[in-house]
Design a protein around this motif. Sequence first.
Motif, short mmCIF file in Angstrom:
data_model
loop_
_atom_site.label_atom_id
_atom_site.label_comp_id
_atom_site.label_asym_id
_atom_site.label_seq_id
_atom_site.Cartn_x
_atom_site.Cartn_y
_atom_site.Cartn_z
N LEU A 296 101.74 -12.03 63.47
CA LEU A 296 100.95 -11.22 64.39
C LEU A 296 101.43 -9.77 64.35
O LEU A 296 102.23 -9.34 65.18
N GLY A 297 100.95 -9.02 63.37
CA GLY A 297 101.29 -7.61 63.29
C GLY A 297 100.60 -6.80 64.37
O GLY A 297 99.62 -7.23 64.99
N ALA A 298 101.10 -5.59 64.60
CA ALA A 298 100.53 -4.72 65.63
C ALA A 298 99.06 -4.42 65.38
O ALA A 298 98.30 -4.16 66.32
N ARG A 299 98.63 -4.46 64.12
CA ARG A 299 97.23 -4.12 63.81
C ARG A 299 96.24 -5.15 64.33
O ARG A 299 95.04 -4.93 64.30
N TYR A 300 96.74 -6.30 64.81
CA TYR A 300 95.86 -7.31 65.42
C TYR A 300 95.94 -7.30 66.94
O TYR A 300 95.34 -8.16 67.59
N GLY A 320 104.28 -6.80 81.98
CA GLY A 320 105.70 -6.96 81.70
C GLY A 320 106.30 -5.73 81.04
O GLY A 320 105.75 -4.61 81.11
N TRP A 321 107.42 -5.95 80.39
CA TRP A 321 108.14 -4.88 79.70
C TRP A 321 107.66 -4.86 78.26
O TRP A 321 108.02 -5.70 77.45
N ASN A 322 106.85 -3.87 77.93
CA ASN A 322 106.19 -3.83 76.64
C ASN A 322 106.86 -2.80 75.73
O ASN A 322 107.13 -1.67 76.13
N PHE A 323 107.10 -3.20 74.50
CA PHE A 323 107.72 -2.31 73.51
C PHE A 323 106.64 -1.81 72.56
O PHE A 323 106.07 -2.58 71.78
N ASN A 324 106.38 -0.52 72.62
CA ASN A 324 105.30 0.06 71.82
C ASN A 324 105.73 0.43 70.41
O ASN A 324 104.87 0.64 69.54
N VAL A 502 107.46 -12.63 74.30
CA VAL A 502 106.44 -12.91 73.30
C VAL A 502 106.64 -11.88 72.19
O VAL A 502 106.54 -10.67 72.42
N VAL A 503 106.95 -12.37 71.00
CA VAL A 503 107.25 -11.46 69.90
C VAL A 503 106.77 -12.08 68.59
O VAL A 503 106.80 -13.30 68.43
N ALA A 504 106.31 -11.24 67.68
CA ALA A 504 105.88 -11.73 66.36
C ALA A 504 107.09 -11.89 65.45
O ALA A 504 108.10 -11.20 65.58
N GLN A 514 103.54 1.83 48.95
CA GLN A 514 104.72 2.44 49.53
C GLN A 514 105.96 1.61 49.20
O GLN A 514 105.89 0.38 49.11
N LEU A 515 107.09 2.27 49.05
CA LEU A 515 108.34 1.55 48.80
C LEU A 515 108.61 0.53 49.90
O LEU A 515 109.06 -0.59 49.63
N VAL A 516 108.34 0.93 51.11
CA VAL A 516 108.40 0.03 52.27
C VAL A 516 107.18 0.33 53.12
O VAL A 516 107.07 1.43 53.68
N PRO A 517 106.23 -0.60 53.24
CA PRO A 517 105.01 -0.35 54.01
C PRO A 517 105.29 -0.43 55.51
O PRO A 517 105.03 -1.44 56.17
N ILE A 518 105.82 0.62 56.06
CA ILE A 518 106.36 0.62 57.42
C ILE A 518 105.33 0.19 58.45
O ILE A 518 105.65 -0.51 59.42
N ASP A 519 104.09 0.60 58.25
CA ASP A 519 103.05 0.22 59.23
C ASP A 519 102.94 -1.29 59.38
O ASP A 519 102.62 -1.78 60.46
N HIS A 520 103.23 -2.03 58.32
CA HIS A 520 103.12 -3.48 58.36
C HIS A 520 104.38 -4.16 58.91
O HIS A 520 104.46 -5.39 58.92
N PHE A 521 105.33 -3.36 59.35
CA PHE A 521 106.52 -3.91 60.01
C PHE A 521 106.42 -3.79 61.53
O PHE A 521 107.24 -4.37 62.25
N ARG A 522 105.46 -3.05 62.02
CA ARG A 522 105.31 -2.88 63.47
C ARG A 522 104.71 -4.15 64.07
O ARG A 522 103.71 -4.68 63.57
N ILE A 523 105.33 -4.63 65.13
CA ILE A 523 104.94 -5.91 65.73
C ILE A 523 104.90 -5.78 67.25
O ILE A 523 105.52 -4.88 67.82
N PRO A 524 104.19 -6.70 67.91
CA PRO A 524 104.22 -6.73 69.37
C PRO A 524 105.47 -7.41 69.88
O PRO A 524 106.02 -8.32 69.25
#
Length: 671
Positions: A296-300, A320-324, A502-504, A514-524
């Motif tokens: 469940l990446g952030a893009r969903y 709750g306590w949400n990490f953006n 609740v965490v992905a 990209q060497l590291v596709p950082i956008d695809h590492f962002r999670i809820p």
Amino acid sequence: MTRKIKTSFGVLYPIAVTFGICLLVMTLSRLGLAVWQADRVAEADGWSRILLRGLRIDLSSLCYLLILPALLTTLLAGNGVIGRNWLRLLRLILVASVWFVVFMEVATPSFILEYDVRPNRLFFEYLIYPNEVFGMLWSGYKLELAIGVVVSSLTLGLAWRWSGDWTQSLTLPRWYWRPLLALLVVAVGVGGARSTLGHRPLNPALVAFSTDPLINDLTLNSAYSMLFAYKQMESEDSAFKHYPTMARAEIIERMRASTLIEPGQFLSEAMPSLARHPASYQGKPKNLVILLQESLGARYVGALGGLPLTPNLDALSRQGWNFNRMYATGTRSVRGIEAVVTGFSPTPARSVVKLTKSQKGFFTVADLLRSRGYHTQFVYGGESHFDNMKSFFLGNGFEDMQDFPTFDKMNFEGAWGASDEDLYIKAHQQFTALSQNDQPFFSLVFTSSNHSPYDYPAGRIEPYNQPAQTRENAAKYSDWALGEFFKQARQSDYWQDTVFVVVADHDSRAWGDQLVPIDHFRIPAVIVGEGIEPRQDQRLTSQLDLAPTLLSLIGVDAEHPMIGHDLTQPVPRNKQRAIMQFYKNFAWMNADNDVVIYQPQRQAQSFVYHPDTTELLPAAAPVPQEMQRTALANALWGSLAYQNSLYGGMVSLAKVRSAPTAAPIAAMSAE
């Protein structure tokens, strides 16, 4: 009688006899070892499971061992030059096979006395130091050495003598039957070796059932145990092979400096990251539930600017306590488990969930909480042996496996087992029952519906797109099931005493140029529960920060080796970071979105990440040398800690406390 049996097996008679002898040796050895360890076997209620599952392991092992000789014998054995030469070579193969099986079982009791497990990677790692090993054996293990020599000599002599009879006067098939017989051999051999119709072939996790590692090892045979460990070593890549070098002392100094812990608060040189962590909550310790969301990446997630698929998670993020700005450490489920359950830094190797040296005595939140009287469990709708989870968990603090075989009734069964709604029903039942006991509990609940092929029951959601079985619809269904769970949880007796996160585990897919596709590492990631105030946290955070934060929130003061931040405390902007491993590439990002990436055999490269466009662009100037060195130290720390066993569980921590000056940092080795 012997002649009749020989005729019945035909050209495969030598293979059949070898198979039978090896099977007998493995079975008798296992029975003897179980009798020797009878008290522990009885404590685990393991007699029938050790013997029956052990037989399955033995059959699989021997299929692997003999399938190629059987195939070549079927095709080549005969009275011609090629056929006779093959039979001579076959004798050598069969003798070596029998000797290997016998020798490994004979060596097992001494190895168990020393290490409390069957022979594993240590058995062959020592072989690269023959002088030292022989000196050790000669000085302290003369009896064992003598037994090994005698048994080996007898085995080789008798097997060579008998193999002459096995390979003589065979009933040979006609040439036109040989291809069909060969196909049958391959079918039976491969089927027996896999021993399952599931996604993965038979492995130690599939037959594990006890929290006692030795009991699980008794189910194996020692040839299998050692060869499996050898195969797993292929996964044990090291950062030291790929990234620039750094002195060990500097690695540890910079790793420590990147935490929130003051230098004087670290407790031991033997475990360099070990420190005392006081909890921010000082009331009665609470239950802890980690709801790990598959892919469940952030893009969903609508609340994070993604697709409108998660109305229930979006609501929780406001309550709750949400990490953006939370970032995963990797792109696989076991890496997510590694981060949230062990707090261990990612490496170029596979997750510690699958590596051999971390299968016992490795630090986990479950191990810590179990030592504090918590009931520890894993709730999963699939087979917990997948990705070696079961073996890792049972060896490191989890005592209760609530996986697919424990589900009585289900509303829907997909390719990965029970649907997420059934998973949450099961979890709610477990928590309700556990809350009635005067014992806190820790539960890791791992979803699976949001995984290809995206099976879920009809009628629960209005599909976001077509066809029904898409990644987006599966994510929406999983969110629906999450919402139904929290409706029940809020009305439950356990709600007021439990902290939930609740965490992905990771995004669904990481790709791009990209060497590291950082956008695809962002999670809820959102923490909810009684007493958790609503909060939108804009700090840059890592999955590694969750476990220390959760321990602080549930009121557990602890000494542990995790290097993540306790986010209940202020985190200076210069210490906020995201740590990401993308195959062999390691990325370190700071709060200003400056990024350092280390690739194999290359020096550090500097980039700037643009969250609005998701672009990762080369920096106009290299990031400061201090940031590069800190990033490199953290890239190397995980491999240093793993190779030198610096990340031990509660038993190791107890030993460290009793010998605080052991193993000075300067003496540690990286490889």
